[in-house]
Design a protein around this motif. Structure first.
Motif, PDB file in Angstrom:
ATOM      1  N   VAL A   4       0.817  -1.204   0.000  1.00 37.23           N
ATOM      2  CA  VAL A   4       0.000   0.000   0.000  1.00 37.23           C
ATOM      3  C   VAL A   4       0.855   1.260   0.000  1.00 37.23           C
ATOM      4  O   VAL A   4       0.575   2.208  -0.720  1.00 37.23           O
ATOM      5  N   ARG A   5       1.882   1.283   0.824  1.00 35.54           N
ATOM      6  CA  ARG A   5       2.646   2.514   0.944  1.00 35.54           C
ATOM      7  C   ARG A   5       4.135   2.289   0.728  1.00 35.54           C
ATOM      8  O   ARG A   5       4.892   2.212   1.688  1.00 35.54           O
ATOM      9  N   PRO A   6       4.583   2.180  -0.524  1.00 32.62           N
ATOM     10  CA  PRO A   6       6.008   2.064  -0.744  1.00 32.62           C
ATOM     11  C   PRO A   6       6.689   3.431  -0.623  1.00 32.62           C
ATOM     12  O   PRO A   6       6.016   4.453  -0.611  1.00 32.62           O
ATOM     13  N   TYR A   7       7.977   3.420  -0.540  1.00 35.58           N
ATOM     14  CA  TYR A   7       8.839   4.613  -0.652  1.00 35.58           C
ATOM     15  C   TYR A   7       8.898   5.493   0.595  1.00 35.58           C
ATOM     16  O   TYR A   7       9.658   6.448   0.631  1.00 35.58           O
ATOM     17  N   THR A   8       8.074   5.244   1.610  1.00 40.19           N
ATOM     18  CA  THR A   8       8.163   6.058   2.827  1.00 40.19           C
ATOM     19  C   THR A   8       7.512   5.337   3.991  1.00 40.19           C
ATOM     20  O   THR A   8       6.621   4.501   3.796  1.00 40.19           O
ATOM     21  N   SER A   9       7.939   5.684   5.182  1.00 37.64           N
ATOM     22  CA  SER A   9       7.300   5.138   6.380  1.00 37.64           C
ATOM     23  C   SER A   9       6.267   6.118   6.924  1.00 37.64           C
ATOM     24  O   SER A   9       5.577   5.828   7.892  1.00 37.64           O
ATOM     25  N   VAL A  10       6.181   7.289   6.296  1.00 39.57           N
ATOM     26  CA  VAL A  10       5.266   8.324   6.775  1.00 39.57           C
ATOM     27  C   VAL A  10       3.821   7.913   6.456  1.00 39.57           C
ATOM     28  O   VAL A  10       3.512   7.562   5.320  1.00 39.57           O
ATOM     29  N   GLY A  11       2.951   7.952   7.462  1.00 38.74           N
ATOM     30  CA  GLY A  11       1.562   7.545   7.243  1.00 38.74           C
ATOM     31  C   GLY A  11       0.582   8.705   7.272  1.00 38.74           C
ATOM     32  O   GLY A  11      -0.509   8.618   6.725  1.00 38.74           O
ATOM     33  N   THR A  12       0.968   9.801   7.912  1.00 42.01           N
ATOM     34  CA  THR A  12       0.110  10.978   8.003  1.00 42.01           C
ATOM     35  C   THR A  12       0.957  12.217   7.750  1.00 42.01           C
ATOM     36  O   THR A  12       2.071  12.320   8.261  1.00 42.01           O
ATOM     37  N   VAL A  13       0.423  13.133   6.957  1.00 45.02           N
ATOM     38  CA  VAL A  13       1.150  14.367   6.649  1.00 45.02           C
ATOM     39  C   VAL A  13       0.284  15.579   6.968  1.00 45.02           C
ATOM     40  O   VAL A  13      -0.932  15.571   6.712  1.00 45.02           O
ATOM     41  N   GLU A  14       0.891  16.601   7.554  1.00 48.49           N
ATOM     42  CA  GLU A  14       0.210  17.878   7.730  1.00 48.49           C
ATOM     43  C   GLU A  14       0.593  18.792   6.570  1.00 48.49           C
ATOM     44  O   GLU A  14       1.775  19.096   6.377  1.00 48.49           O
ATOM     45  N   VAL A  15      -0.401  19.193   5.795  1.00 42.73           N
ATOM     46  CA  VAL A  15      -0.156  20.124   4.693  1.00 42.73           C
ATOM     47  C   VAL A  15      -0.601  21.521   5.132  1.00 42.73           C
ATOM     48  O   VAL A  15      -1.770  21.728   5.474  1.00 42.73           O
ATOM     49  N   THR A  16       0.327  22.451   5.153  1.00 42.92           N
ATOM     50  CA  THR A  16       0.011  23.848   5.447  1.00 42.92           C
ATOM     51  C   THR A  16      -0.334  24.570   4.155  1.00 42.92           C
ATOM     52  O   THR A  16       0.406  24.477   3.173  1.00 42.92           O
ATOM     53  N   GLU A  17      -1.448  25.274   4.160  1.00 43.16           N
ATOM     54  CA  GLU A  17      -1.833  26.051   2.983  1.00 43.16           C
ATOM     55  C   GLU A  17      -1.266  27.468   3.123  1.00 43.16           C
ATOM     56  O   GLU A  17      -1.605  28.189   4.069  1.00 43.16           O
ATOM     57  N   VAL A  18      -0.392  27.851   2.179  1.00 50.16           N
ATOM     58  CA  VAL A  18       0.220  29.180   2.252  1.00 50.16           C
ATOM     59  C   VAL A  18      -0.332  30.133   1.189  1.00 50.16           C
ATOM     60  O   VAL A  18       0.159  31.259   1.045  1.00 50.16           O
ATOM     61  N   GLY A  19      -1.363  29.692   0.465  1.00 50.88           N
ATOM     62  CA  GLY A  19      -1.927  30.517  -0.603  1.00 50.88           C
ATOM     63  C   GLY A  19      -2.320  31.924  -0.176  1.00 50.88           C
ATOM     64  O   GLY A  19      -1.964  32.903  -0.853  1.00 50.88           O
ATOM     65  N   PRO A  20      -3.049  32.078   0.944  1.00 54.31           N
ATOM     66  CA  PRO A  20      -3.502  33.426   1.325  1.00 54.31           C
ATOM     67  C   PRO A  20      -2.356  34.394   1.638  1.00 54.31           C
ATOM     68  O   PRO A  20      -2.580  35.599   1.650  1.00 54.31           O
ATOM     69  N   ARG A  21      -1.149  33.865   1.870  1.00 52.05           N
ATOM     70  CA  ARG A  21      -0.014  34.762   2.132  1.00 52.05           C
ATOM     71  C   ARG A  21       1.000  34.639   0.979  1.00 52.05           C
ATOM     72  O   ARG A  21       1.055  35.484   0.095  1.00 52.05           O
ATOM     73  N   ASP A  22       1.748  33.568   0.968  1.00 49.48           N
ATOM     74  CA  ASP A  22       2.825  33.415  -0.011  1.00 49.48           C
ATOM     75  C   ASP A  22       2.274  33.358  -1.435  1.00 49.48           C
ATOM     76  O   ASP A  22       2.891  33.870  -2.377  1.00 49.48           O
ATOM     77  N   GLY A  23       1.105  32.742  -1.589  1.00 52.37           N
ATOM     78  CA  GLY A  23       0.536  32.559  -2.922  1.00 52.37           C
ATOM     79  C   GLY A  23       0.163  33.853  -3.608  1.00 52.37           C
ATOM     80  O   GLY A  23       0.347  34.013  -4.810  1.00 52.37           O
ATOM     81  N   ILE A  24      -0.373  34.803  -2.840  1.00 48.04           N
ATOM     82  CA  ILE A  24      -0.910  36.004  -3.495  1.00 48.04           C
ATOM     83  C   ILE A  24      -0.123  37.281  -3.194  1.00 48.04           C
ATOM     84  O   ILE A  24      -0.378  38.317  -3.794  1.00 48.04           O
ATOM     85  N   GLN A  25       0.846  37.220  -2.266  1.00 46.59           N
ATOM     86  CA  GLN A  25       1.450  38.471  -1.786  1.00 46.59           C
ATOM     87  C   GLN A  25       2.029  39.356  -2.887  1.00 46.59           C
ATOM     88  O   GLN A  25       1.967  40.582  -2.799  1.00 46.59           O
ATOM     89  N   ALA A  26       2.582  38.724  -3.932  1.00 45.48           N
ATOM     90  CA  ALA A  26       3.199  39.529  -4.989  1.00 45.48           C
ATOM     91  C   ALA A  26       2.304  39.639  -6.222  1.00 45.48           C
ATOM     92  O   ALA A  26       2.723  40.172  -7.244  1.00 45.48           O
ATOM     93  N   ASP A  27       1.086  39.132  -6.126  1.00 40.14           N
ATOM     94  CA  ASP A  27       0.206  39.166  -7.294  1.00 40.14           C
ATOM     95  C   ASP A  27      -0.264  40.596  -7.556  1.00 40.14           C
ATOM     96  O   ASP A  27      -0.639  41.315  -6.628  1.00 40.14           O
ATOM     97  N   PRO A  28      -0.237  41.016  -8.822  1.00 40.46           N
ATOM     98  CA  PRO A  28      -0.650  42.391  -9.137  1.00 40.46           C
ATOM     99  C   PRO A  28      -2.142  42.646  -8.893  1.00 40.46           C
ATOM    100  O   PRO A  28      -2.549  43.796  -8.747  1.00 40.46           O
ATOM    101  N   THR A  29      -2.944  41.575  -8.862  1.00 40.52           N
ATOM    102  CA  THR A  29      -4.382  41.751  -8.630  1.00 40.52           C
ATOM    103  C   THR A  29      -4.667  41.757  -7.126  1.00 40.52           C
ATOM    104  O   THR A  29      -4.380  40.772  -6.437  1.00 40.52           O
ATOM    105  N   PHE A  30      -5.221  42.863  -6.627  1.00 39.21           N
ATOM    106  CA  PHE A  30      -5.576  42.896  -5.205  1.00 39.21           C
ATOM    107  C   PHE A  30      -6.800  42.015  -4.971  1.00 39.21           C
ATOM    108  O   PHE A  30      -7.822  42.146  -5.660  1.00 39.21           O
ATOM    109  N   VAL A  31      -6.678  41.097  -4.034  1.00 39.72           N
ATOM    110  CA  VAL A  31      -7.799  40.211  -3.703  1.00 39.72           C
ATOM    111  C   VAL A  31      -8.611  40.894  -2.607  1.00 39.72           C
ATOM    112  O   VAL A  31      -8.086  41.180  -1.528  1.00 39.72           O
TER     113      VAL A  31
END
Lengths: 318, 318
Positions: A4-31
């Motif tokens: 089921v899970r080759p290549y790693t022993s990791v079974g659970t991952v925490e994914v941090t969403e950085v879109g609201p900061r890193d994703g848009i900070q330099a975008d020319p369109t103001f959200v």
């Protein structure tokens, strides 16, 4: 399947969403602020357990995030989701604490020239400034997380010695930070560098929880995730739709794409607790708001078992 | 670095360039014959040792490759580079043999419905037809390679049983083919499927040299390469600039990008013998000729040690 899970022993991952900061900070369109709040609410609802929600920096330097306090105030908070905010200095930390963030994130570059260019400061002066940030955060009962920009290379200097990264991580640990991110600022990480740096920091600062923050600038962002998983790293930062970019190359991509990362993890049998389809919806909304095609692939192609009727299209021979 | 080549025991990889066939076959822009010949000559010069140069199919089905014989005639051949050509049937094999190709590639889908749609044939009938192709090729002294489309999933049926792939691979071995490609036709491969299928075919058809042909339709193409490398697979197919697409999703990408793959391999200390900068030049030329932005990343961002002057741009904070 044979396993089921080759290549790693990791079974659970925490994914941090950085879109609201890193994703848009330099975008020319103001959200619009209301839209930022809506995105964060939807991320929480999708099951994201850590979000880089905004940044308490100078509104002149980053006009996109001038509404940091309003965003924090407008979000429908959940005790299950950590809302982190970036701060460059003590003043930012005070504003962040007043806004009720769950975590303060400071950052310094592992490259002197990049830190000078980015923060107009030496690495040592940056680290010294973090002591006051840590005091302010401590008084407010807010944990501090430290990012290390250019952890895998610098666009001005080239290779960055692993010792630079280790020295900053040790300083973070000494200041009582809860975790650190390896920032791949301009997409210079490679699998061997991932192994080297993860192992070196683990040895030197074992109390720090490690987060990998890759950019897909050179197309190998998720290959680096595979390398991180092989090292047992179970925390990654990514941006919806692959928002963000590279200040040096206008057409290049920035952060790895959250949905594509979630799809990879899910297919590898690794739990994230995040609803991919809800994340695709946010990415599609971001694409509409920002008015340009985002680099995320899953948002275009769908999940692998989203089937097509046989009469849908001609196929190409071969 | 703590170790030069982590994550795989593979030290040398053969990268097949499929751009002149798979990359452009469905592109609406006809690439002039002289340009195709120029690209192939430049690929040979860059050190590519196997090229899918063209396809001897019906000009009505694939007008882009109607000039197959002229292309083969015009290329400056090198004894170091295998020029392979796809053929759908005996008639194509005769034309390919007359044109002096170094290798004939046949293909069948591991999914009945995809094979029906693509070739208007059952899998068994397709395999039966290959016997005549093998005879023609054998008489001409040309080795045959067999591709298996939809090896990791079918856009109509969904999951494809591993037994389907194994059965075809065994038939290929029985017909004396020199190798086989796992075709990831619509980008449904995942790391666990890579492991499962590579191991199963290796056990059932050990004489066949294995090639992995991934698409980046869902963003995880190079993560699948990491999985293939972990299994010891040392042959991959890719397309310059990431040319190609997905017939089901207009905006989705197709083949993994050759330069991005070469960059990953190079950074992992794996030899390919191919000059990345020359490949970037071909990709940039393809972008100009096809008149649209290609998905390749390295062609935009450059190699990781292509540095930038400190006064080149503003940087973004954080």
């Amino acid at each position: 399947m044979t396993e089921v899970r080759p290549y790693t022993s990791v079974g659970t991952v925490e994914v941090t969403e950085v879109g609201p900061r890193d994703g848009i900070q330099a975008d020319p369109t103001f959200v619009p602020t209301a839209r930022k709040i809506d995105w964060i609410n939807r991320l929480i609802d999708a099951g994201v357990r850590r979000i880089e929600a905004t940044s308490f920096v100078s509104p002149r330097a980053v006009p996109q995030l001038a509404d940091a306090a309003e965003v924090m105030k407008g979000v429908k908070r959940s005790k299950d989701t950590v809302l982190a905010a970036l701060v460059p200095n003590a003043r930012g930390a005070i504003r962040a604490a007043e806004s009720g963030v769950d975590q303060i994130v400071v950052f310094v570059s592992a490259s002197e020239s990049h830190n000078l260019k980015n923060l107009n400061s030496t690495i040592d002066d940056s680290l010294k400034g973090f002591e006051e940030v840590a005091r302010i955060a401590g008084d407010a009962g807010i944990p501090v997380h430290g990012a290390i920009a250019t952890s895998f290379g610098c666009p001005f200097e080239g290779n960055v010695p692993v010792e630079n990264v280790v020295r900053i991580a040790k300083a973070y640990q000494d200041m009582g930070f809860v975790g650190m991110s390896f920032g791949d600022t301009t997409g210079m990480a490679t699998p061997p560098l991932v192994r080297e740096r993860v192992q070196a920091v683990r040895a030197a600062a074992p109390k720090l929880s490690q987060v990998l923050h890759f950019h897909n600038t050179r197309g190998i962002g998720l290959a680096n995730v595979m390398a991180g998983l092989a090292e047992g790293v179970d925390r990654y930062e990514a941006s919806f739709g692959g928002t963000g970019g590279c200040p040096f190359v206008p057409k290049a991509t920035g952060n790895i794409c959250t949905e594509d990362l979630l799809y990879l993890l899910d297919e590898m049998g690794i739990e994230t607790g995040i609803d991919i389809r809800k994340m695709i919806d946010v990415a599609c909304d971001a694409e509409a708001v920002l008015g340009r095609q985002l680099p995320g692939q899953l948002m275009k192609a769908g999940l692998r078992l989203d089937l097509h009727p046989m009469d849908s299209v001609r196929t190409a021979t071969g």
